[in-house]
Design a protein around this motif. Structure first.
Motif, mmCIF file in Angstrom:
data_model
loop_
_atom_site.group_PDB
_atom_site.id
_atom_site.type_symbol
_atom_site.label_atom_id
_atom_site.label_comp_id
_atom_site.label_asym_id
_atom_site.label_seq_id
_atom_site.Cartn_x
_atom_site.Cartn_y
_atom_site.Cartn_z
ATOM 1 N N GLU A 53 0.832 -1.204 0.000
ATOM 2 C CA GLU A 53 0.000 0.000 0.000
ATOM 3 C C GLU A 53 0.865 1.251 0.000
ATOM 4 O OE1 GLU A 53 -0.284 -2.473 2.088
ATOM 5 O OE2 GLU A 53 -2.331 -3.264 2.040
ATOM 6 N N GLY A 54 1.941 1.223 0.780
ATOM 7 C CA GLY A 54 2.848 2.357 0.827
ATOM 8 C C GLY A 54 3.538 2.592 -0.502
ATOM 9 N N VAL A 55 3.869 1.497 -1.191
ATOM 10 C CA VAL A 55 4.504 1.621 -2.503
ATOM 11 C C VAL A 55 3.588 2.360 -3.465
ATOM 12 C CG1 VAL A 55 5.264 0.328 -4.523
ATOM 13 C CG2 VAL A 55 5.990 -0.391 -2.246
ATOM 14 N N LEU A 56 2.317 2.002 -3.484
ATOM 15 C CA LEU A 56 1.385 2.615 -4.425
ATOM 16 C C LEU A 56 1.081 4.062 -4.045
ATOM 17 C CD1 LEU A 56 -0.997 -0.346 -5.195
ATOM 18 C CD2 LEU A 56 0.760 0.634 -6.640
ATOM 19 N N ILE A 57 1.092 4.361 -2.745
ATOM 20 C CA ILE A 57 0.914 5.754 -2.322
ATOM 21 C C ILE A 57 2.102 6.582 -2.812
ATOM 22 C CG2 ILE A 57 0.882 7.286 -0.316
ATOM 23 C CD1 ILE A 57 -0.744 5.155 1.136
ATOM 24 N N LYS A 58 3.299 6.000 -2.748
ATOM 25 C CA LYS A 58 4.484 6.704 -3.242
ATOM 26 C C LYS A 58 4.411 6.937 -4.752
ATOM 27 C CE LYS A 58 8.306 5.797 -0.085
ATOM 28 N NZ LYS A 58 9.703 5.359 -0.040
ATOM 29 N N LEU A 59 3.940 5.939 -5.479
ATOM 30 C CA LEU A 59 3.954 6.042 -6.936
ATOM 31 C C LEU A 59 2.835 6.942 -7.457
ATOM 32 C CD1 LEU A 59 4.798 2.351 -7.918
ATOM 33 C CD2 LEU A 59 6.286 4.346 -8.096
ATOM 34 N N GLN A 60 1.613 6.732 -6.971
ATOM 35 C CA GLN A 60 0.457 7.510 -7.424
ATOM 36 C C GLN A 60 0.447 7.701 -8.939
ATOM 37 O OE1 GLN A 60 -0.499 11.174 -5.438
ATOM 38 N NE2 GLN A 60 -0.151 10.328 -3.414
ATOM 39 N N PRO A 61 0.079 6.669 -9.698
ATOM 40 C CA PRO A 61 0.042 6.799 -11.159
ATOM 41 C C PRO A 61 -0.815 7.978 -11.607
ATOM 42 C CG PRO A 61 -0.270 4.519 -10.497
ATOM 43 C CD PRO A 61 -0.323 5.328 -9.242
ATOM 44 N N SER A 62 -0.385 8.628 -12.655
ATOM 45 C CA SER A 62 -1.091 9.801 -13.165
ATOM 46 C C SER A 62 -2.493 9.437 -13.641
ATOM 47 C CB SER A 62 -0.304 10.406 -14.334
ATOM 48 O OG SER A 62 -1.082 11.349 -15.024
ATOM 49 N N PRO A 63 -3.477 10.305 -13.400
ATOM 50 C CA PRO A 63 -4.831 10.031 -13.896
ATOM 51 C C PRO A 63 -4.940 10.078 -15.414
ATOM 52 C CG PRO A 63 -4.694 12.233 -12.943
ATOM 53 C CD PRO A 63 -3.409 11.545 -12.614
ATOM 54 N N ASN A 64 -3.885 10.515 -16.101
ATOM 55 C CA ASN A 64 -3.913 10.609 -17.561
ATOM 56 C C ASN A 64 -3.506 9.315 -18.252
ATOM 57 O OD1 ASN A 64 -4.628 13.381 -17.512
ATOM 58 N ND2 ASN A 64 -2.495 13.925 -17.146
ATOM 59 N N LEU A 65 -3.233 8.264 -17.481
ATOM 60 C CA LEU A 65 -2.819 6.994 -18.071
ATOM 61 C C LEU A 65 -3.883 6.446 -19.017
ATOM 62 C CD1 LEU A 65 -1.220 5.005 -15.110
ATOM 63 C CD2 LEU A 65 -0.057 6.167 -16.981
ATOM 64 N N LYS A 66 -3.411 5.782 -20.100
ATOM 65 C CA LYS A 66 -4.316 5.106 -21.019
ATOM 66 C C LYS A 66 -4.326 3.598 -20.791
ATOM 67 C CE LYS A 66 -4.127 8.515 -24.718
ATOM 68 N NZ LYS A 66 -3.884 8.750 -26.172
ATOM 69 N N ARG A 67 -3.258 3.069 -20.216
ATOM 70 C CA ARG A 67 -3.192 1.636 -19.930
ATOM 71 C C ARG A 67 -2.544 1.437 -18.570
ATOM 72 N NH1 ARG A 67 -2.743 -3.418 -22.852
ATOM 73 N NH2 ARG A 67 -1.408 -4.889 -21.763
ATOM 74 N N PHE A 68 -3.193 0.651 -17.726
ATOM 75 C CA PHE A 68 -2.660 0.390 -16.395
ATOM 76 C C PHE A 68 -2.813 -1.097 -16.084
ATOM 77 C CE2 PHE A 68 -3.257 0.047 -11.734
ATOM 78 C CZ PHE A 68 -1.994 0.449 -11.365
ATOM 79 N N LYS A 69 -1.721 -1.711 -15.633
ATOM 80 C CA LYS A 69 -1.741 -3.120 -15.289
ATOM 81 C C LYS A 69 -1.125 -3.306 -13.916
ATOM 82 C CE LYS A 69 -0.330 -7.673 -17.040
ATOM 83 N NZ LYS A 69 0.324 -8.393 -18.174
ATOM 84 N N LEU A 70 -1.852 -3.984 -13.043
ATOM 85 C CA LEU A 70 -1.391 -4.258 -11.677
ATOM 86 C C LEU A 70 -1.316 -5.764 -11.512
ATOM 87 C CD1 LEU A 70 -0.746 -3.163 -8.820
ATOM 88 C CD2 LEU A 70 -3.186 -3.334 -8.328
ATOM 89 N N GLU A 71 -0.136 -6.278 -11.142
ATOM 90 C CA GLU A 71 0.045 -7.723 -11.079
ATOM 91 C C GLU A 71 0.799 -8.123 -9.823
ATOM 92 O OE1 GLU A 71 2.272 -10.921 -13.928
ATOM 93 O OE2 GLU A 71 0.743 -9.673 -14.863
ATOM 94 N N GLY A 72 0.339 -9.230 -9.205
ATOM 95 C CA GLY A 72 1.027 -9.776 -8.041
ATOM 96 C C GLY A 72 0.880 -8.928 -6.793
ATOM 97 N N TYR A 73 -0.195 -8.111 -6.735
ATOM 98 C CA TYR A 73 -0.380 -7.224 -5.590
ATOM 99 C C TYR A 73 -0.654 -8.037 -4.332
ATOM 100 C CZ TYR A 73 -1.735 -2.833 -3.380
ATOM 101 O OH TYR A 73 -1.809 -1.732 -2.568
ATOM 102 N N HIS A 74 -0.384 -7.432 -3.185
ATOM 103 C CA HIS A 74 -0.484 -8.100 -1.882
ATOM 104 C C HIS A 74 -1.852 -8.754 -1.697
ATOM 105 C CE1 HIS A 74 -0.169 -8.719 2.467
ATOM 106 N NE2 HIS A 74 1.124 -8.508 2.320
ATOM 107 N N GLU A 75 -1.872 -10.006 -1.259
ATOM 108 C CA GLU A 75 -3.106 -10.775 -1.154
ATOM 109 C C GLU A 75 -4.113 -10.206 -0.168
ATOM 110 O OE1 GLU A 75 -2.193 -14.813 -0.398
ATOM 111 O OE2 GLU A 75 -1.312 -15.160 -2.376
ATOM 112 N N SER A 76 -3.681 -9.376 0.777
ATOM 113 C CA SER A 76 -4.599 -8.891 1.813
ATOM 114 C C SER A 76 -5.439 -7.702 1.373
ATOM 115 C CB SER A 76 -3.794 -8.500 3.072
ATOM 116 O OG SER A 76 -2.930 -7.407 2.774
#
Length: 616
Positions: free
Chosen positions: A260-283
């Motif tokens: 969760e902290g990693v994704l808060i740090k990254l915060q992908p831009s809302p202008n993305l056209k393609r987003f893929k999330l893989e192997g994220y924490h099971e909880s």
């Protein structure tokens, strides 16, 4: 660019933009052809016109090639399968491509000070020599080396590097220290965080605000540095300021300490056209706190408003998109492709909506939907633009409603379903039902009476194991093409009139591997508009009927692997429109037709000899 031929037209214009401008000018003047584009409309490849190619070769002459006799003049060199040591003496070299399946090392390149472009495709290469870091003029580096483990330690010396493409380096364990010194980077395709001995901190990424295209970020299982989260506000993530970044893949390898902290740090831009999330924490149970911190209690919330492709896989504990206000609508205005796989606890994609009174849809552009192994997903999903649907191992309560406007629907609608009980569609011109599993296909076909009676032109029913009869199709009076294949329980009785006598517009009928068919239904004699009839792998079909002379418009007949058909009826000679006959793998029937003395030869002598094909 490597040869120095690209010069900025404007003092403030970067070389990449200038090169793109020149490229588009040449394209408009037809010097490039066979243009290929990706799903976002970006040009991925072109073919150089033959004349342009010949001119380029003539201009370069000794400056390009594999002939090493003039090595000191060569400016561009390509080597495949064998890399000669003589390469070290090519001091005029500006562009270098090395591709080999066998080579496991690189010669020293530090004498080639003019090099601007390097492509290395050495599958078994595990290390790049540190001498490459002395190529201070290097602008582009493509490494397609599957077994490469790490980059040289002095990599930060390449201060003029503009493109670093590492897409083929799947075993890379980390990035070199000092990568943030490469402030001219415009392309960084792959970034690995997690190895503390190398560059293990994600914050390096924020240096590259001008990155274009796509980026794959791999978070190693040892990544621990999640300090300073309180200093990152909304819109201040490492990726948020990358206005030119259109595609992002975030991959978690193993058990990251704080995903969760990693994704808060990254915060992908809302202008993305393609987003893929893989192997994220099971909880992780909800997406809200990771991606939608700006979502409040408004009636409609937009999730990445420019997103065109969304892929979510292997999130075993994901329940839904947000906690809280169940009346909130989540809108994806540009999403065209959605793939959700292996999310066994996902219960809802969006709240349940009535099909009435929908001023706007939340997925207005979605054309392709793939859902696999989501056995608890039980939403009512509404799509105005769906073209392809694949569902596998889903909840029987999942309700798919495809509401199409009654105008210009020309693209094929492909429905591949398993374990789906209810599917509603309307105003479709082309429909494929394939692998429908436990779905009550007969009830669905009956429902087509109201929704598609006047619009459906092409229907294919393939591998629907529980389909036993063609009920409901008699209302499809506009149908022009019907394909029935691999429906193992489908039975057609000789006395069946329906739905055949209603198919006044049917032009093409394809029957493939229907093993319960022994005779042709009498209702087929009403197919007076039928032009093409093909029958394949119907081993139990015992013959063709005398009434086939009623098929007055028939122009083409194909029979393949139907050994139960031993002869043609006399009525076939009355089919004066029949212009093409193809018989294959029907030994008895072919034996009766293949020469002038054969029993059935006279019955088919009106068919042009050149159109009797593939007899064997």
């Amino acid at each position: 660019m490597a040869q120095g031929y690209i010069v900025s037209l404007d003092g403030g214009q970067c070389l990449e933009d200038t090169a793109e401008e020149f490229f588009l000018i040449l394209l408009r003047r037809c010097l490039f052809q066979d243009v290929k584009k990706d799903q976002w409309g970006n040009i991925t490849s072109v073919k150089m016109h033959d004349l342009m190619h010949d001119v380029a070769q003539d201009v370069q002459r000794d400056e390009y090639g594999k002939d090493l006799s003039s090595s000191t003049r060569i400016r561009s060199y390509f080597a495949d399968d064998f890399v000669d040591k003589e390469i070290e003496n090519m001091t005029a070299l500006r562009s270098l491509m090395l591709i080999s399946r066998e080579f496991t090392f690189l010669y020293s390149l530090d004498k080639l000070l003019l090099l601007r472009y390097i492509f290395v495709g050495l599958k078994y290469l595990e290390a790049i020599p540190n001498s490459i870091t002395r190529l201070y003029n290097l602008q582009t580096l493509h490494l397609h080396c599957k077994h490469l483990r790490e980059l040289p330690k002095d990599f930060s010396n390449l201060i003029n590097l503009r493109c670093l493409n590492l897409r083929g380096c799947r075993f890379l364990i980390g990035m070199p220290l000092g990568l943030d010194k490469l402030t001219n980077l415009k392309v960084l395709s792959y970034f690995v965080a997690g190895n503390e001995d190398l560059c293990g901190e994600l914050k390096v990424i924020q240096t590259f605000s001008e990155i274009k295209g796509g980026m794959h970020i791999k978070i190693g299982e040892n990544y621990k540095n999640v300090n300073g989260l309180s200093d990152i506000g909304e819109g201040e993530g490492y990726l948020n300021n990358m206005k030119h970044l259109s595609k992002v893949k975030i991959e978690f390898e193993g058990e990251c300490v704080n995903p969760e902290g990693v994704l808060i740090k990254l915060q992908p831009s809302p202008n993305l056209k393609r987003f893929k999330l893989e192997g994220y924490h099971e909880s992780v149970e909800y997406m809200e706190k990771e991606f939608s911190s700006s979502v409040d209690t408004e009636a409609i919330a937009e999730f990445f408003p420019s997103l065109e492709t969304l892929i979510i896989r292997k999130m075993s504990e994901l329940i839904g998109w947000w906690k809280g206000n169940v009346n909130m609508r989540l809108r994806f205005p540009c999403l065209s492709f959605l793939n959700i796989e292996n999310c066994p606890n996902l219960t809802s994609f969006a709240p349940y909506y009535s099909t009435k009174n929908l001023p706007e849809h939340d997925l207005p552009r979605l054309s392709e939907l793939l859902i696999e192994t989501c056995p608890n997903l039980a939403s009512n999903l509404i799509f105005p633009s769906l073209e392809k649907l694949k569902l596998n191992n889903v909840n029987e309560g999942l309700l798919i409603t495809c509401v199409y406007p009654q105008v210009s629907v020309t693209k094929q609608r492909e429905m591949i379903t398993d374990n789906l009980k209810s599917l509603r569609i309307s105003y479709v011109t082309e429909l494929t039902l394939q692998y429908c599993g436990d779905m009550e296909v007969e009830r669905f076909l009956e429902a087509l009476e109201q929704s598609c009676a006047s619009s459906l032109l092409t229907l294919e029913i393939n591998s629907c194991a529980y389909l036993k009869r063609l009920s409901g199709l008699e209302y499809l009076t506009s149908l022009q093409e019907l394909k029935l294949s691999n429906n193992e329980q489908l039975c057609m009785n000789e006395d069946d009139e329906e739905p055949w006598k209603s198919f006044h517009s049917l032009r093409k009928l394809n029957i493939y591997s229907l093993q319960k068919i022994k005779s042709s239904p009498k209702g087929m004699k009403h197919l007076t508009s039928l032009q093409d009839l093909s029958i394949y792998y119907c081993h139990n079909l015992e013959g063709l009927p005398q009434w086939m002379s009623s098929l007055s418009s028939l122009q083409s007949l194909v029979i393949d692997y139907c050994n139960g058909i031993k002869s043609f009826p006399k009525a076939i000679k009355d089919l004066t429109s029949l212009k093409s006959l193809t018989l294959t793998n029907c030994s008895d029937l072919i034996e009766r037709c293949k020469n002038p003395n054969a029993e059935d030869f006279l019955k088919i002598q009106h068919i042009p000899e050149d159109n009797k094909r593939a007899w064997r």
